[in-house]
Design a protein around this motif. Structure first.
Motif, PDB file in Angstrom:
ATOM      1  N   ALA B 383     -17.037  96.225  62.010  1.00 17.61           N
ATOM      2  CA  ALA B 383     -17.868  95.590  62.831  1.00 17.61           C
ATOM      3  C   ALA B 383     -17.002  95.241  63.951  1.00 17.61           C
ATOM      4  N   THR B 384     -17.417  95.441  65.374  1.00 19.78           N
ATOM      5  CA  THR B 384     -16.604  95.268  66.482  1.00 19.78           C
ATOM      6  C   THR B 384     -16.250  93.728  66.662  1.00 19.78           C
ATOM      7  N   ASP B 385     -17.023  92.810  66.144  1.00 15.67           N
ATOM      8  CA  ASP B 385     -16.806  91.384  66.257  1.00 15.67           C
ATOM      9  C   ASP B 385     -15.517  91.068  65.332  1.00 15.67           C
ATOM     10  N   GLY B 386     -15.183  91.675  64.564  1.00 20.34           N
ATOM     11  CA  GLY B 386     -13.944  91.622  63.674  1.00 20.34           C
ATOM     12  C   GLY B 386     -14.687  90.940  62.344  1.00 20.34           C
ATOM     13  N   ASN B 387     -15.614  90.475  62.326  1.00 18.39           N
ATOM     14  CA  ASN B 387     -16.611  89.503  61.070  1.00 18.39           C
ATOM     15  C   ASN B 387     -17.737  90.524  60.573  1.00 18.39           C
ATOM     16  N   ASP B 388     -17.126  91.045  59.645  1.00 18.89           N
ATOM     17  CA  ASP B 388     -18.251  91.805  58.759  1.00 18.89           C
ATOM     18  C   ASP B 388     -18.795  90.935  57.681  1.00 18.89           C
ATOM     19  N   GLY B 389     -20.064  90.569  57.837  1.00 15.84           N
ATOM     20  CA  GLY B 389     -20.704  89.553  57.079  1.00 15.84           C
ATOM     21  C   GLY B 389     -19.822  88.199  56.994  1.00 15.84           C
ATOM     22  N   PRO B 390     -20.040  87.244  55.867  1.00 15.85           N
ATOM     23  CA  PRO B 390     -19.248  86.122  55.830  1.00 15.85           C
ATOM     24  C   PRO B 390     -17.770  86.503  55.282  1.00 15.85           C
ATOM     25  N   THR B 391     -17.198  87.283  55.803  1.00 16.78           N
ATOM     26  CA  THR B 391     -15.805  87.447  55.322  1.00 16.78           C
ATOM     27  C   THR B 391     -14.727  87.528  56.724  1.00 16.78           C
ATOM     28  N   ASP B 392     -13.575  87.415  56.154  1.00 13.94           N
ATOM     29  CA  ASP B 392     -12.575  87.556  57.260  1.00 13.94           C
ATOM     30  C   ASP B 392     -11.983  88.924  57.633  1.00 13.94           C
ATOM     31  N   ALA B 393     -12.888  89.824  57.064  1.00 10.35           N
ATOM     32  CA  ALA B 393     -12.595  91.481  57.487  1.00 10.35           C
ATOM     33  C   ALA B 393     -13.625  91.942  58.342  1.00 10.35           C
ATOM     34  N   ALA B 394     -13.127  93.131  59.054  1.00 14.31           N
ATOM     35  CA  ALA B 394     -13.879  93.792  59.981  1.00 14.31           C
ATOM     36  C   ALA B 394     -14.878  94.981  59.293  1.00 14.31           C
ATOM     37  N   GLY B 395     -13.955  95.299  58.369  1.00 15.99           N
ATOM     38  CA  GLY B 395     -14.663  96.256  57.600  1.00 15.99           C
ATOM     39  C   GLY B 395     -13.649  96.910  56.430  1.00 15.99           C
ATOM     40  N   ALA B 396     -13.669  98.025  56.201  1.00 14.05           N
ATOM     41  CA  ALA B 396     -13.051  98.898  55.228  1.00 14.05           C
ATOM     42  C   ALA B 396     -12.618 100.243  55.208  1.00 14.05           C
ATOM     43  N   ILE B 397     -11.759 100.820  54.758  1.00 15.27           N
ATOM     44  CA  ILE B 397     -11.548 102.200  54.769  1.00 15.27           C
ATOM     45  C   ILE B 397     -11.830 102.832  53.367  1.00 15.27           C
ATOM     46  N   ILE B 434      -8.626  94.203  58.985  1.00  9.66           N
ATOM     47  CA  ILE B 434      -8.551  92.729  59.380  1.00  9.66           C
ATOM     48  C   ILE B 434      -8.137  92.728  60.795  1.00  9.66           C
ATOM     49  N   THR B 435      -9.085  92.410  61.622  1.00 13.06           N
ATOM     50  CA  THR B 435      -8.495  92.230  63.182  1.00 13.06           C
ATOM     51  C   THR B 435      -8.448  90.831  63.490  1.00 13.06           C
ATOM     52  N   GLY B 436      -9.103  89.891  62.661  1.00  9.71           N
ATOM     53  CA  GLY B 436      -9.367  88.700  63.464  1.00  9.71           C
ATOM     54  C   GLY B 436     -10.459  88.598  64.253  1.00  9.71           C
ATOM     55  N   PRO B 437     -10.952  87.744  64.912  1.00 12.42           N
ATOM     56  CA  PRO B 437     -12.058  87.559  65.854  1.00 12.42           C
ATOM     57  C   PRO B 437     -11.541  88.380  67.166  1.00 12.42           C
ATOM     58  N   THR B 440     -15.393  89.971  71.253  1.00  8.73           N
ATOM     59  CA  THR B 440     -16.538  90.950  71.900  1.00  8.73           C
ATOM     60  C   THR B 440     -17.348  91.174  70.735  1.00  8.73           C
ATOM     61  N   ASN B 441     -18.531  92.000  70.855  1.00  8.62           N
ATOM     62  CA  ASN B 441     -19.534  92.395  69.951  1.00  8.62           C
ATOM     63  C   ASN B 441     -20.363  93.445  70.058  1.00  8.62           C
ATOM     64  N   VAL B 442     -19.905  94.721  69.893  1.00 14.46           N
ATOM     65  CA  VAL B 442     -20.884  95.812  70.357  1.00 14.46           C
ATOM     66  C   VAL B 442     -21.400  96.286  68.973  1.00 14.46           C
ATOM     67  N   VAL B 443     -21.773  95.585  68.102  1.00 11.87           N
ATOM     68  CA  VAL B 443     -22.236  96.025  66.861  1.00 11.87           C
ATOM     69  C   VAL B 443     -20.985  96.735  65.873  1.00 11.87           C
TER      70      VAL B 443
END
Lengths: 451, 451
Positions: B383-397, B434-437, B440-443
């Motif tokens: 997630a480009t906003d660094g915030n995937d769902g209600p978590t502190d992660a942007a995504g996963a590998i 984990i990117t933190g906020p 930005t947000n481009v989905v």
């Protein structure tokens, strides 16, 4: 097919006919008889089989064995090619799937539930294999459904025993790999067993794959292919699902004998048996997909063979294809128009409604909703066996215009989708693809065309 | 970034670092401040804005207006570029999303529910626009959330009236297009209204798109973009949902006045207003996706920008990406390895379990299950906003090795997926991104890497 120089100027009806032609020709390439004829050629005494050549004057006899729903026409092709040179043969096909042959016996048997005729036919094949020597050639013809159609339990184990353990595994939630590991260790034919029976004869195994990805050891349980699983794996699987106490006693004692080394392991990679074996996929989803792409390219389109491993819920997968169509229209990625993206695989449908449809028709319906208004765009789902779900259609054609045309007729595409009623939706629009039974099965094709 | 000549020989940890670098640089390209700095350049008096050049000596004053969660850093960028040349300005941002500026007022307001501060800020902007003349330049800075953050109902209609009709439409099942049609006809700013207020001043509208496909008229409801919908459409929508009787009286009378022609229609394509308007997407999913692809290409990989329109249930969409990875490994299609397939869009998750996760993490988890054992393969959801769902992660590998590593730790990937618990699954494996906020947000971005 006519060339296709100005794809974008093709009128809509010509585009549909063009798309249908792409599919028809692809189906022809994987037609069981055509597929064998394309890969095998006899020139004098030289039998060309893919990249290898056999000098038939070196072989005393040629035997034909095999199994599968589409194997009868494969036999016809081999009889045409070898023109009287076949000494004997028998293949097992599903009841009703026979075809006239000259030499090779077509033995109809039970599918998907194997019956005693499956075993009887397999016993005849085993007898032929065992009679075959170094100067004999064995041609093995394999197609979808072959696993159930060629059953040869080791001595002491009955068909009923095999069925019991298979049912118990299914009920326990064993996955397909686990099922196959156990089955290969309860068979004299599966998991390379047929190649071993034929050894030291030369084996040419021609396979028409109905499995996504065409893994050789999975198609018909790999009778001519090295097996990587072991008796220990098979035993551990029964243990994992607490079936050691419930399995028929002969099954357990056979697996224990294998574990103890008093029963030979399935032949492994590197076994000399396989130096006498050539495995050739003559028909597969990839071959059909590539055929579509090659035709589209020849007709002047940019083409992309995206994947032949597409799985997932049809209506969700459709959104990815719709997303690709949108990108082509808006940015010329992943390829510029006129574009043909080809994919293959087998999607699934969790049925929640009460309508009639199939995974390919449902994919097309979900795609139609997503590409509403997208000019010059077509997304097609097609079952290569001509039989998408419990319908007489192979699939359906969605265009950027489908939703508009549906609304004109008072049809709400979302309601049809919610009711899993893709068949009636496309029937009303006259957008079904009807091929009749194609006598082949290389799972499904999906086409994204942007003219 | 270092070049990448022998992709296949990169050790696994280097590959992960490489993939993370691709994402980090892509996020930098769509960082609100960076994005503006990349597209706008001042050379003497010449302001370069994408493919156009403005001679600032021709303009008397420069005003800055705008709205959106990421608009404060966009203002900072414009203040840096224009270095004291801005006359005045005000932008509306979400509470807590302010940033220090020198000239332009940052007005924090309610989001997603607009409040009176949204209206107050928009009124100030309108006043600036109305004061702007032919020799003035208006710079409009738009980012995600802008629709709720810039509310300016026509006279007679209150914020409460707008909220009532919006809520009623939502409850009636109106789709987003229908909502927007009504909203644009109850606003002095949306649907090209801002461009009209500014006319005849020149407008430069810089947009950071958080909408799949970046349709100009949807981002923040298109304040500087022609509107194709009409009062008649808006009225018909209220009629369709039987809301004519329930809507607040001022809403109905405003729409009726529009219908009768006594209220101006939203400005349409071809209106001279838009000869004075330049709309530029400075940040979008496509820009981020292309940045990933460009980097991978520069590093020696074969690249494919598949689609920036990917939608659908995350776990199903994952199967398509896994299918593409398999095809790359097995046949070198659609592109040969080392391969980087980039996609963007926004998947969804129907939550059935009780775990913690986000659509990108869930996509990665479902992909991991499907690519089990596939060497050299990586599928990443972010997630480009660094915030995937209600978590502190942007995504996963996910890699071909994820399932094996999970089993070693006693984790069952299928159970975590069934419980929608992708966050804890990847946290255990230390495979979260984990990117933190990111401000930005481009989905979302999805990467398929085969080394």
């Amino acid at each position: 097919m006519a060339s296709f120089p100005s794809a974008r100027s093709l009128p809509s009806q010509r585009r549909r006919a063009f798309a249908i032609d792409l599919l028809k020709n692809a189906l022809r390439a994987v037609d069981p008889k055509e597929a064998v004829l394309r890969w095998i050629r006899l020139v004098g005494d030289q039998l060309h089989v893919a990249d290898r050549v056999y000098d038939l004057s070196r072989y005393r006899r040629i035997f034909v064995v095999g199994c599968g729903k589409a194997t009868a026409p494969m036999v016809q092709a081999m009889e045409e090619i070898l023109d009287g040179r076949i000494s004997a043969g028998v293949v097992n096909v599903k009841y009703g799937f026979g075809a006239p042959t000259r030499i090779v016996e077509i033995n109809e048997a039970g599918h998907p539930i194997p019956d005693e005729r499956s075993v009887a036919g397999a016993q005849k094949m085993a007898a032929l294999m065992e009679a075959a020597g170094e100067d004999d050639l064995v041609i093995c013809l394999i197609s979808g459904g072959g696993s159930a159609l060629m059953v040869l339990p080791p001595s002491g184990i009955t068909l009923a025993d095999k069925r019991k353990i298979t049912d118990a595994l299914l009920r326990s939630g064993a996955n397909i790999n686990e099922m196959n590991t156990v089955r290969k260790h309860l068979s004299r034919i599966k998991g390379g067993g047929l190649a071993r029976l034929a050894y030291p004869a030369q084996v040419i195994s021609l396979m028409l794959s109905d499995v996504v990805g065409s893994p050789l050891d999975i198609i018909a349980s790999g009778p001519t292919v090295p097996d990587s699983s072991t008796f220990a794996d098979a035993y551990a699987i029964l243990e994992r699902y607490a079936l050691l106490g419930k399995a028929p006693a002969p099954v357990i004692s056979h697996l224990r004998a294998g574990l103890a080394g008093s029963m030979p392991e399935t032949p492994k990679e590197g076994d000399p048996i396989f130096e006498h074996t050539q495995n050739v996929i003559v028909g597969s989803n990839e071959i059909a997909a590539r055929c579509v792409a090659d035709q589209a390219k020849a007709a002047g389109m940019n083409t992309l063979l995206l994947s032949t491993y597409v799985e997932g819920e049809a209506r969700e997968v459709a959104q990815v294809f719709a997303g690709i169509a949108k990108e082509i229209v808006h940015s010329g990625n992943p390829i510029p128009r006129p574009a043909c993206v080809v994919a293959g695989g087998e999607t699934t449908v969790v049925v929640r409604g009460f309508g009639t449809g199939g995974r390919n028709q449902e994919l097309a319906l979900a795609a139609a909703i997503r590409i509403e208004g997208l000019d010059d765009t077509m997304i097609i789902g097609c079952a290569t066996d001509g039989n998408d779900g419990p319908t007489d259609a192979a699939g359906a054609i969605a265009t950027g215009d489908t939703v508009r045309r549906a609304h004109e007729r008072g049809l709400d595409p979302r309601k049809y989708l919610a009711d899993n009623d893709s068949y009636h939706f496309f029937k009303e629009l006259d957008d079904l693809i009807i091929t009749g039974p194609t006598n082949t099965n290389v799972v499904d094709l999906t086409l994204v065309l942007v003219f």
